[in-house]
Motif scaffolding. Structure first.
Motif, PDB file in Angstrom:
ATOM      1  N   ILE A 154       0.916  -1.141  -0.010  1.00  0.00           N
ATOM      2  CA  ILE A 154       0.001   0.059  -0.063  1.00  0.00           C
ATOM      3  C   ILE A 154       0.901   1.156   0.091  1.00  0.00           C
ATOM      4  CG2 ILE A 154      -1.675   1.173   1.263  1.00  0.00           C
ATOM      5  CD1 ILE A 154      -2.696  -0.959   2.493  1.00  0.00           C
ATOM      6  N   ASP A 211      -8.993   6.311   0.519  1.00  0.00           N
ATOM      7  CA  ASP A 211      -8.355   5.084   0.087  1.00  0.00           C
ATOM      8  C   ASP A 211      -8.982   4.748  -1.253  1.00  0.00           C
ATOM      9  OD1 ASP A 211      -7.811   5.296   2.854  1.00  0.00           O
ATOM     10  OD2 ASP A 211      -8.740   3.442   3.667  1.00  0.00           O
ATOM     11  N   ALA A 270      -7.993   2.481  -5.083  1.00  0.00           N
ATOM     12  CA  ALA A 270      -7.185   1.501  -5.803  1.00  0.00           C
ATOM     13  C   ALA A 270      -7.033   1.654  -7.095  1.00  0.00           C
ATOM     14  CB  ALA A 270      -7.900   0.146  -5.914  1.00  0.00           C
ATOM     15  N   HIS A 281      -4.538   6.172   1.203  1.00  0.00           N
ATOM     16  CA  HIS A 281      -4.072   4.810   0.822  1.00  0.00           C
ATOM     17  C   HIS A 281      -4.347   4.364  -0.410  1.00  0.00           C
ATOM     18  CE1 HIS A 281      -4.791   4.786   5.217  1.00  0.00           C
ATOM     19  NE2 HIS A 281      -3.108   4.494   5.237  1.00  0.00           N
ATOM     20  N   THR A 318      -3.856   1.362  -3.225  1.00  0.00           N
ATOM     21  CA  THR A 318      -3.525  -0.196  -3.372  1.00  0.00           C
ATOM     22  C   THR A 318      -3.650  -0.585  -4.964  1.00  0.00           C
ATOM     23  OG1 THR A 318      -6.030  -0.634  -3.311  1.00  0.00           O
ATOM     24  CG2 THR A 318      -4.638  -0.695  -1.178  1.00  0.00           C
ATOM     25  N   GLU A 328       0.606  -4.788   2.739  1.00  0.00           N
ATOM     26  CA  GLU A 328      -1.062  -4.628   3.067  1.00  0.00           C
ATOM     27  C   GLU A 328      -1.504  -5.533   3.979  1.00  0.00           C
ATOM     28  OE1 GLU A 328      -4.642  -4.549  -0.354  1.00  0.00           O
ATOM     29  OE2 GLU A 328      -2.846  -5.222  -0.866  1.00  0.00           O
TER      30      GLU A 328
END
Ligand code: UD1
Length: 417
Positions: free
Chosen positions: A3, A363, A365, A387, A389, A417
């Motif tokens: 992450i 957060d 992705a 964050h 990912t 992670e």
């Protein structure tokens, strides 16, 4: 999986050196398979797409030696002309092996390539060009088989200046029995880099960087030592990061001319950018909306810089319009940017970005390589912690990203992670 955590709201300061270009090094590596020889590539970036390409070369029987940013390929032991599906799926550029394998072996068996999900990404232009050069091409589902008695020279006209198709034609042309001319060829600097490499291998090439490239295949092949040029999209990404976070940054190892549309656009939004040789000095306090942007084949605004630019303009005062004309689904990053507070409206291939007073960390992705970069850029300009990912997408195209961010004073760290 890791992450990337970014605490935004800190201006960027200092100096960053741009790595070798991903979109140049991949076709150069494929070119080493076009003739059995020894090749030395310097300034290679450490990227997962480079690892995947080296893996393909090794599968084909080449010996590959890596030391820091140098990759040496001895392609003389190569025997195989087939690439398994799982290796093809790791990256889009794997399709460039088609031309190289045909030139070397007179046949190639591979699969439709992988890569970022940003549009349909057909390879019909590649295949029809190879047919015109004398290859018999058959497709069984996702499997592609090409074979030829001999590749012939000729004049080919592309209906769109496709980078990959131009590269495949030049690579196949290395094994042709006469000159190959490409009309409406891609003018991207990475195509010019490949032309330079093929010239060093012994081909006569003229017209790279223009819309018409002519290649006379080598009579005698030579071993090659070649330096990978700087990555113009990474350079554009740093300028966009600065636009988002504010501050003053020196970007080293760039070719400013190749960045003209990005620099012009950011200047139109109020950023100060001075170029001196291969270095850019850039500073940003407050941004206003940029002139409308339309992506297109080089020398137009690069599609690869579209997502980073959008992230850069999220807090700019006023409204900026962006139109994506190269790939039809290249706004996959928009939802993540909205989660950070962005005001973006998308209609088909057009986006309207209305500047907001502030962004907030979230957060998110990464959806694809450049979309992931856009999320990093937005996070740098957001208040609070983000964050990010699915970093495998970003690792395909940015070398030591977290380290470089920290070098510019960003609060960034990589965690398990
Ligand atoms: C594209 C970019 C290139 C970038 C690379 C990596 C352009 C023109 N090309 O190259 O600058 O470095 O991604 O991100 O910006 N097409 C066909 N049939 C084909 C091939 C392409 O219709 O056989 C169409 C695609 O649908 C798409 C466009 O051409 O609309 C893509 O251009 P192309 O240059 O081929 O893509 P890449 O080689 O992936």
């Amino acid at each position: 999986m890791k992450i990337l955590t970014i605490e935004g709201g800190r201006p960027l300061t200092g100096c960053v050196r741009v790595s070798g270009a991903k979109n140049a090094v991949l076709p150069l590596l494929a070119a080493t398979a076009a003739h059995g020889g020894r090749y030395r590539l310097e300034n290679c970036p450490a990227l997962s797409d480079v690892d995947a390409t080296v893996d393909i070369l090794e599968h084909l029987g080449c010996r590959v030696y890596r030391n820091a940013d140098v990759i040496e390929v001895d392609s003389r032991p190569m025997r195989c002309a087939e690439i398994p599906r799982e290796k093809m799926l790791r990256l889009r550029s794997s399709v460039i092996f088609l031309g190289a394998l045909l030139a070397r072996c007179g046949r190639a068996q591979l699969w439709l390539p992988g890569g970022c999900c940003i549009g349909s990404r057909p390879i019909d232009l590649h295949l029809s060009a190879l047919r015109e050069l004398g290859a018999q091409v058959t497709e069984h589902g996702a499997r592609v088989h090409c074979a030829c008695e001999a590749l012939r020279g000729g004049t080919l006209r592309l209906r769109f200046p496709s980078v990959g198709a131009t590269e495949n034609i030049l690579l196949a042309g290395m094994g042709a029995d006469g000159p190959v001319t490409v009309i409406n060829a891609a003018r991207e600097p990475e195509v010019a880099a490949l032309a330079g490499f093929l010239r060093a291998m012994g081909a006569e090439i003229s017209g790279e960087g223009s819309g018409v490239i002519r290649l006379v295949p080598p009579r005698r092949f030579r071993d090659v030592r070649f330096r990978v040029p700087p990555d113009r999209i990474e350079a554009a990404t740093w300028l966009c990061a600065l636009a988002s976070a504010g501050g003053a940054v020196t970007v080293r190892n760039v070719c400013p001319d190749q960045l003209a549309p990005v620099i012009d656009c950011l200047r139109s939004a109020g950023m100060s950018i001075e170029s001196r040789g291969q270095t850019l000095h850039a500073a940003c306090e407050a941004l206003h909306a940029a002139a409308p942007v339309r992506t297109g084949p080089y020398p137009a605004f690069p599609t690869d810089a579209q997502a980073p630019l959008m992230a850069a303009l999220l807090k700019a005062e006023g409204t900026t319009y962006i139109e994506e004309t190269v790939f039809e689904h290249r706004f996959g990053h928009v939802d993540a940017l909205r989660a950070m507070g962005a005001d973006i409206a998308v209609s088909g291939t057009k986006a309207r970005i209305r500047g907001v007073g502030a962004l907030r960390g979230a957060d998110v992705a990464a959806t694809d390589l450049r979309g992931g970069a856009a999320m990093v850029i937005a996070a740098l300009g957001a208040e609070g912690v983000s964050h990010i990912t699915e970093l495998q997408h970003i690792g395909r195209g940015y070398e030591r990203l977290c380290e470089k961010l920290r070098g510019l004073g960003a609060e960034a760290r990589l965690d398990a992670e």
